[in-house]
Design a protein around this motif. Structure first.
Motif, mmCIF file in Angstrom:
data_model
loop_
_atom_site.group_PDB
_atom_site.id
_atom_site.type_symbol
_atom_site.label_atom_id
_atom_site.label_comp_id
_atom_site.label_asym_id
_atom_site.label_seq_id
_atom_site.Cartn_x
_atom_site.Cartn_y
_atom_site.Cartn_z
ATOM 1 N N HIS A 161 0.843 -1.205 0.000
ATOM 2 C CA HIS A 161 0.000 0.000 0.000
ATOM 3 C C HIS A 161 0.880 1.259 0.000
ATOM 4 O O HIS A 161 0.629 2.198 -0.761
ATOM 5 C CB HIS A 161 -0.927 -0.018 1.223
ATOM 6 N N HIS A 165 1.544 4.371 -2.845
ATOM 7 C CA HIS A 165 1.633 5.838 -2.772
ATOM 8 C C HIS A 165 2.847 6.350 -3.548
ATOM 9 O O HIS A 165 2.804 7.413 -4.159
ATOM 10 C CB HIS A 165 1.732 6.293 -1.308
ATOM 11 N N GLU A 197 -6.314 7.001 -1.179
ATOM 12 C CA GLU A 197 -5.990 5.836 -0.346
ATOM 13 C C GLU A 197 -6.532 4.545 -0.952
ATOM 14 O O GLU A 197 -5.865 3.504 -0.934
ATOM 15 C CB GLU A 197 -6.539 6.028 1.070
HETATM 16 ZN ZN ZN Z 1 -2.156 5.284 2.543
#
Ligand code: ZN
Length: 278
Positions: A161, A165, A197
Motif C-alpha cells: 500500500h 503511494h 488511499e
Molecule cells: Zn495510505
C-alpha cells in the motif's frame, strides 16, 4: 506466503538503534491507539501531520544504507519490497516508463524524514518529499493484536500500500492531489484523500495479483489481505476509538471500500482497474 529464498531488495535503510532516533515519549497505550487512528489510518495527509509534529531535531535523513540485516522480519520486508520492484518495473516498462523504486526505511521509535519526524505510533507512512517508505516493524504487532489482522500477507499488503503511494507520486498523482486539496474544504479534501488511499489499496492488490502468479501467495494469504483491509477501514476504526462513525471525516475509506478496491487490483492486475477518481 512462500517468500524464503527469493531476492531481497537492497533499497532498505535500517536505522534501528541508530543515534538520531528520537523517543516518541509520553504516549500511553490509549494515546498510541488514538494516534494510530488519527494518522495513518483515518487521519490527515501524513505530510501535514508530520510537519505538525516536527520538533526540529537533528536529522538522520542522509544516513548510509546499513548492512543487510539477518533478522527474519526485516528480511521478509526486503523480499516483499524486492518483489514490488519487479512487479512495478515490469508494469512501468510495458507503458514505456521507468520505475524508480522507493527506499524502505526501517526505524525504531522515531526518525527524521523530509516530511518531519516520523514516530512509530503513527504507523507506516510514505513521504513524497524524500520518496521513502517509513516503517517500524513493531507496528505489525499492533496490526495483529489490536486490529485483528495477523499474518505475513497482511504485513505485505501494508508495505505494498505504501509502495502504491510511491507509484502515485511517480505517476504525478500525488502532486495533482496536493494542489486540488489546497483550495478544498475539509469535507472535499477528505473525499479526495479517500480516493487516493483506495487507489493505493488497489495498487497493493495489483502487486498481489503478480505475487499470486509467481505462487508467492495462495488463497489463504489473499484472505489475510482482505481481513487486513477490512480491519483498517475508517468506519471500523472510528467505532473502536470514538464509538461512532462519521463518514464525512473518512480519509481512507470504509472497510467495505478498502476490501473492494484491494480485490479489484488483485483480480485485474492492471493499473487502469484502479481509477478511483472516476
Ligand atoms: Zn495510505
Amino acid at each position: 506466503m512462500d517468500w524464503k529464498g527469493r531476492r531481497e531488495s537492497s533499497n532498505v535503510e535500517d536505522r534501528r538503534g541508530m543515534p538520531g532516533g528520537m523517543r516518541a515519549g509520553g504516549l500511553g497505550l490509549g494515546g498510541l491507539l488514538l494516534v494510530l487512528a488519527i494518522s495513518y489510518f483515518t487521519g490527515q495527509d501524513p505530510a501535514e501531520l508530520l510537519s505538525g509534529l516536527d520538533s526540529g531535531a537533528p536529522g538522520g535523513a542522509s544516513q548510509p544504507v546499513g548492512p543487510p540485516a539477518t533478522d527474519e522480519s526485516s528480511r521478509f520486508m526486503r523480499v516483499v519490497l524486492g518483489d514490488t520492484e519487479e512487479t512495478w518495473d515490469a508494469i512501468f516498462r510495458q507503458q514505456g516508463q521507468q520505475y524508480d523504486p522507493p527506499t524502505l526505511v526501517i526505524f525504531s521509535e522515531a526518525t527524521q524524514s523530509a516530511c518531519g519526524v516520523g514516530q512509530s505510533a503513527m504507523g507506516p507512512f510514505y513521504c513524497p518529499a524524500d520518496r521513502n517508505v517509513y516503517l517500524d516493524l513493531t507496528f505489525f504487532d499492533e496490526l495483529d493484536r489490536r486490529f485483528g489482522a495477523p499474518g505475513d500477507f497482511a504485513q505485505a499488503y501494508v508495505v505494498a500500500h505504501e509502495v502504491g503511494h510511491h507509484v502515485q507520486t511517480l505517476l504525478g498523482l500525488s502532486e495533482r492531489m496536493a494542489s486540488a486539496r489546497r483550495g478544498a474544504s475539509q469535507v472535499e479534501s477528505n473525499a479526495l484523500s479517500v480516493r487516493q488511499e483506495l487507489q493505493a489499496d488497489c495498487y497493493s492488490g495489483v502487486w498481489g495479483h503478480y505475487a499470486a502468479r509467481k505462487n508467492m501467495i495462495d488463497t489463504s494469504d489473499v484472505e489475510e489481505g482482505l481481513r487486513a483491509a477490512a480491519a483498517i477501514g475508517d468506519d471500523r476504526l472510528q467505532k473502536q476509538t470514538q464509538g461512532r462513525v462519521v463518514p464525512e471525516s473518512f480519509t481512507h475509506g470504509s472497510s467495505a471500500q478498502r476490501v473492494e478496491w484491494f480485490r479489484r487490483g488483485l483480480q485485474a492486475g492492471r493499473v487502469d482497474a484502479c481509477n478511483t477518481f472516476q
